[in-house]
Scaffold this motif. Structure first.
Motif, short mmCIF file in Angstrom:
data_model
loop_
_atom_site.label_atom_id
_atom_site.label_comp_id
_atom_site.label_asym_id
_atom_site.label_seq_id
_atom_site.Cartn_x
_atom_site.Cartn_y
_atom_site.Cartn_z
N GLY A 157 4.80 3.94 -6.49
CA GLY A 157 4.05 2.89 -5.80
C GLY A 157 4.86 1.63 -5.54
N LYS A 158 6.14 1.65 -5.86
CA LYS A 158 6.98 0.45 -5.71
C LYS A 158 7.64 0.40 -4.33
CE LYS A 158 6.26 -1.32 -9.67
NZ LYS A 158 5.46 -2.55 -9.70
N PRO A 159 7.81 -0.79 -3.77
CA PRO A 159 8.67 -0.93 -2.59
C PRO A 159 10.08 -0.45 -2.94
CG PRO A 159 7.38 -2.91 -2.92
CD PRO A 159 7.17 -2.07 -4.14
N LEU A 160 10.74 0.16 -1.99
CA LEU A 160 11.94 0.91 -2.31
C LEU A 160 13.02 0.73 -1.24
CD1 LEU A 160 13.44 3.43 -3.62
CD2 LEU A 160 12.07 4.82 -2.07
N LEU A 161 14.25 0.45 -1.69
CA LEU A 161 15.43 0.51 -0.84
C LEU A 161 16.34 1.58 -1.44
CD1 LEU A 161 17.33 -0.38 1.41
CD2 LEU A 161 18.13 -2.22 -0.09
N GLU A 214 8.31 10.29 4.09
CA GLU A 214 8.29 9.08 4.91
C GLU A 214 6.88 8.56 5.12
OE1 GLU A 214 11.59 8.78 8.06
OE2 GLU A 214 11.27 10.95 7.85
N SER A 215 5.93 9.45 5.30
CA SER A 215 4.55 9.00 5.46
C SER A 215 4.01 8.43 4.15
CB SER A 215 3.66 10.14 5.96
OG SER A 215 3.68 11.22 5.04
N ALA A 216 4.43 9.00 3.02
CA ALA A 216 3.99 8.49 1.71
C ALA A 216 4.55 7.11 1.44
CB ALA A 216 4.41 9.46 0.60
N MET A 217 5.74 6.82 2.00
CA MET A 217 6.40 5.54 1.76
C MET A 217 6.18 4.55 2.89
SD MET A 217 7.91 5.50 -1.18
CE MET A 217 8.80 3.99 -0.88
N GLU A 218 5.39 4.90 3.86
CA GLU A 218 5.24 4.05 5.05
C GLU A 218 4.83 2.63 4.67
OE1 GLU A 218 3.03 4.08 9.42
OE2 GLU A 218 2.64 5.68 7.97
N GLY A 219 5.59 1.67 5.19
CA GLY A 219 5.26 0.27 4.94
C GLY A 219 5.86 -0.30 3.67
#
Length: 468
Positions: free
Chosen positions: A311-315, A336-341
């Motif tokens: 659930g964390k923002p990710l680079l 990619e859809s799971a990480m969208e945004g």
């Protein structure tokens, strides 16, 4: 003032040559050291192989001389095999000796405004062939160790580790503490016996010991407040042998970045900085396994879903060749859809700039020493997943000595990855880890001040070079 003027003139009359091992993790600190020596008034010539050659345009204050290398194409991609083959090729060809002889001859020529004396050669600790070439010309060598002081001690302790039965390791003794080298466990050791060719593994361990023993000094990319005990032990060992150690790190911040130049061999995607600008402070987990480490396809999939499920923002840096046998890795279906945004994936990032960004709250790293020092300097806590060599010991120090990270051990599984990320960035343990990381950040900044331990060590190093 007369003394200062005399010192300035001695520096202006001296040139230093440096020769890095041609891999990213070794080239960067050597070029950073070269920049630091130049900032003290010394002229510096970088000798380098054609393989992974640095770009002189990025380092306008340094001189560059290419030395033809001849690593046979039949040598496997294994880094250890390449290092041994490179040494063998250099020794057989005589190119290094020729380059040094030419440099010594040109340096001694009377030319207005140019240094007239080649004082020494600074070599990577694995390049025995370059040291032998210098010795044949009567040129002193200093050795740059690109790992920690702890790993310097560890790699010089392998006779003891075998004598006391720690090695070769077995399934039953992996969790055994090494009483002579705390906090290390047997599982943290690089064990040559587990390699397909254990003789090659032992040879690589012997290189650094051999070059240091035959040198006029040891340069370590670390600082006093990080490894005081280890540095003390190193001094006790080397001083009686007339080999002074110099703790001059962290090299990547020893001088202004504009003087050190860009040392990356890969093109950096700076669009990730703009993406970070839009993220909340301390919210992003930065993930990068460096320029050499590989993972399997199954591990890559587990990493991807562990990151997504956190659930964390990710680079996330997914460089070419990260996954074994795959040039350009595709992300798992649905990732990619799971990480969208809340996620960005890039092939390579300007890591120092990323770690300095206020949005970054954690760093999942392989614990290469350069990456570890960069994280320490910025006060960013680490999720450690060491893979090989000195990374294993560094990961243990991060978790158990400095206590500025979480060590992720065992089989990579998405559920365990998610738990480790939560522990680092959410739970009470993470609060304490972040607090210690900030304290260490202050210590490293003090060591880099004009009167700090690392700056003093560089001054002593320059004085030592001039005395050779």
């Amino acid at each position: 003032m007369a003394a200062a003027g005399g010192a300035d003139s001695r520096r202006a009359a001296a040139r230093v040559a440096v020769f890095p091992l041609p891999f990213q993790g070794h080239i960067s600190p050597m070029l950073q050291l070269a920049g630091a020596l130049r900032s003290r008034g010394l002229a510096v010539t970088v000798l380098h192989t054609e393989f992974n050659a640095p770009d002189p345009a990025r380092h306008p204050g340094l001189d560059f001389v290419s030395v033809p290398d001849a690593i046979p194409e039949t040598v496997a991609a294994n880094g250890i095999a390449k290092i041994l083959a490179l040494n063998a090729a250099m020794e057989a060809s005589g190119h290094v000796r020729g380059a040094l002889a030419s440099l010594m001859a040109s340096a001694s020529a009377e030319r207005e405004g140019e240094p007239r004396r080649l004082a020494c050669l600074v070599i990577d600790s694995t390049l025995t062939a370059t040291q032998k070439a210098a010795a044949g010309l009567g040129l002193p060598t200093l050795v740059l160790h690109t790992g920690s002081a702890a790993c310097f001690r560890l790699f010089r302790s392998y006779d003891m580790l075998h004598d006391k039965g720690y090695l070769p390791s077995t399934e039953s003794n992996l969790d055994m503490p090494i009483e002579e080298l705390p906090p290390l466990l047997v599982r943290d050791l690089f064990d040559p016996s587990k390699l397909p060719n254990k003789e090659i593994g032992q040879k690589i361990l012997n290189l650094a010991t051999e070059t240091t023993t035959n040198s006029s000094g040891a340069i370590l990319n670390t600082f006093e407040d990080l490894e005081p005990h280890e540095l003390g032990m190193i001094r006790d060992e080397l001083a009686p042998k007339g080999i002074p150690p110099f703790a001059v790190g962290p090299l990547h911040k020893l001088i202004a970045s504009s003087d050190g130049g860009d040392t990356s061999l890969l093109d950096q995607d700076r669009s990730c900085i703009e993406w970070l600008d839009a993220q909340a402070p301390g919210s992003v987990l930065y993930v990068s396994f460096g320029s050499v480490v590989h993972v399997t396809q199954d591990e890559f999939t587990e990493i991807a879903w562990g990151l997504a499920n956190s659930g964390k923002p990710l680079l996330w840096v997914v460089r070419r060749g990260l996954v074994l046998g795959v040039e350009k890795q595709e992300l798992p279906d649905g990732f990619e859809s799971a990480m969208e945004g809340r996620g960005k994936v890039t092939e390579w990032a300007p890591q120092q700039e990323v770690l300095a960004h206020p949005a970054v709250g954690g760093f999942w790293t392989h614990n290469g020493w350069n990456s570890t020092l960069e994280s320490i300097y910025e006060g960013v806590p680490m999720l450690s997943r060491p893979v090989f060599g000195d990374q294993l010991a560094t990961g243990r120090y991060v978790a158990d000595t400095w206590k500025i990270g979480v060590l992720l051990e065992g089989v990579l599984e998405r559920g365990e990855i998610e738990k480790a990320i939560s522990r680092l960035m959410d739970e009470n343990a993470g609060v304490e880890i972040r607090g210690r990381a900030k304290e260490l950040k202050e210590k490293v900044r003090i060591c880099l001040e004009s009167s700090g331990s690392s700056q003093q060590a560089v001054d002593k190093l320059v004085d030592h070079i001039l005395s050779l």
